[in-house]
Design a protein around this motif. Structure first.
Motif, PDB file in Angstrom:
ATOM      1  N   ARG A 159       0.849  -1.193   0.000  1.00  0.00           N
ATOM      2  CA  ARG A 159       0.000   0.000   0.000  1.00  0.00           C
ATOM      3  C   ARG A 159       0.890   1.250   0.000  1.00  0.00           C
ATOM      4  NH1 ARG A 159      -5.156  -1.181  -0.025  1.00  0.00           N
ATOM      5  NH2 ARG A 159      -5.758  -3.178   0.872  1.00  0.00           N
ATOM      6  N   ASN A 160       0.534   2.216  -0.841  1.00  0.00           N
ATOM      7  CA  ASN A 160       1.248   3.495  -0.820  1.00  0.00           C
ATOM      8  C   ASN A 160       0.646   4.374   0.283  1.00  0.00           C
ATOM      9  OD1 ASN A 160      -1.099   4.625  -1.801  1.00  0.00           O
ATOM     10  ND2 ASN A 160      -0.370   4.796  -3.922  1.00  0.00           N
ATOM     11  N   PRO A 161       1.226   5.545   0.556  1.00  0.00           N
ATOM     12  CA  PRO A 161       0.705   6.379   1.653  1.00  0.00           C
ATOM     13  C   PRO A 161      -0.779   6.729   1.492  1.00  0.00           C
ATOM     14  CG  PRO A 161       2.848   7.164   0.944  1.00  0.00           C
ATOM     15  CD  PRO A 161       2.457   6.101  -0.032  1.00  0.00           C
TER      16      PRO A 161
END
Ligand SMILES: [Zn+2]
Length: 297
Positions: free
Chosen positions: A55-57
């Protein structure tokens, strides 16, 4: 006692020799089922290329390649554009268009390719049902080469009918095309109807965009083969009403030879391209798993 001490020493030495743990992407167990399946088939189809999903930010899932490159797996737009936009009057039709130009990986893999002989359903795909046609270009430049020179360096000549054609050696593509021909060749004497499909033969490698778009064709990567280029293509076909019958008339043995080796056929797309085969082992593997023919890797 001496044996016990020796055993302990051996165990310690073995532990010291183990490589450092590779930093891990999100464990598969925490992924939604569709993402876990897509990750599994991408890893199996493109060995060594895929590290995992993270997951990215912003909370979006991204596919992390072993090179460190990240590709959007799920940009958060709803699935509507993939599954529900097969009708021209669908309010999501514009989303479907976006999905062709800039799909995420989830969208790329969402429509299940209909493996097997052409039947009533696959001869009459609903508008927008083009499994494999929405492609994440960044994945293919990473897998096969980002420039014509890089792609060409990865290509080897493959014997096919009376031709020798350049095809990518990456991820088993060239070997798969060789095996397709080995399946077809012994059938030729009994099947004169193959000849107008195979001759004249079209091209494999050609660094070019798809007609009417800015997107690179799969021919750019040395993983597509056109059989007879006079076969119907949706952009310039004057009698599209004849296409279902022409799909049903396509020699099933030829189709089976390609699909058995990881190729998909453009004849099964609503935006039909009956000359076009491309090496998409991830889609063929996913189709076999969804059909219950294979367990999830
Ligand atoms: Zn083609």
């Amino acid at each position: 006692m001496r044996q016990l001490i020796l055993g302990c020493l051996m165990a310690l030495l073995l532990l010291a020799a183990l490589p450092q743990a590779v930093p891990c992407a999100q464990p598969t167990a925490d992924l939604p089922a569709h993402a876990a399946l897509d990750l599994a088939v991408l890893r199996a189809a493109y060995p060594g290329a895929v590290q995992g999903l993270e997951r990215n930010p912003a909370g979006q899932l991204e596919l992390v390649l072993t090179t460190g490159q990240r590709l959007m797996y799920d940009d958060g737009r709803t699935e509507s554009a993939t599954a529900d936009s097969r009708h021209a009057d669908d309010p999501h039709a514009n989303d479907a268009k976006k999905d062709l130009t800039a799909p995420d990986l989830r969208t790329m893999m969402a429509q299940a390719y209909p493996l097997g002989p052409v039947d009533e359903a696959s001869a009459n795909p609903k508008p927008g049902f083009d499994p494999g046609r929405a492609r994440v270009q960044g994945l293919f430049t990473a897998l096969y080469g980002a420039t014509e020179a890089q792609v060409r360096k990865n290509c080897t000549p493959v014997h096919f009918d009376t031709h020798t054609l350049p095809f990518s050696t990456r991820f088993g593509a060239a070997q798969a095309l060789e095996r397709v021909w080995r399946r077809i060749e012994p059938l030729l004497p009994q099947h004169p109807e193959f000849l107008p499909v195979l001759r004249p033969l079209g091209e494999t490698l050609a660094w070019r965009v798809i007609a009417g778009t800015q997107r690179l064709s799969m021919h750019s990567f040395g993983i597509a083969l056109d059989v007879n280029p006079d076969l119907p293509y949706w952009r310039w076909e004057k009698h599209p009403e004849t296409i279902p019958a022409r799909c049903r008339a396509f020699p099933p043995e030829l189709l089976a030879a390609f699909e058995a080796e990881g190729f998909i056929w453009g004849g099964k797309w609503a935006s039909f391209d009956l000359m076009h085969f491309e090496y998409r082992p991830e889609l063929v593997l996913k189709a076999r798993i969804l059909a219950g023919e294979l367990p999830q890797p």
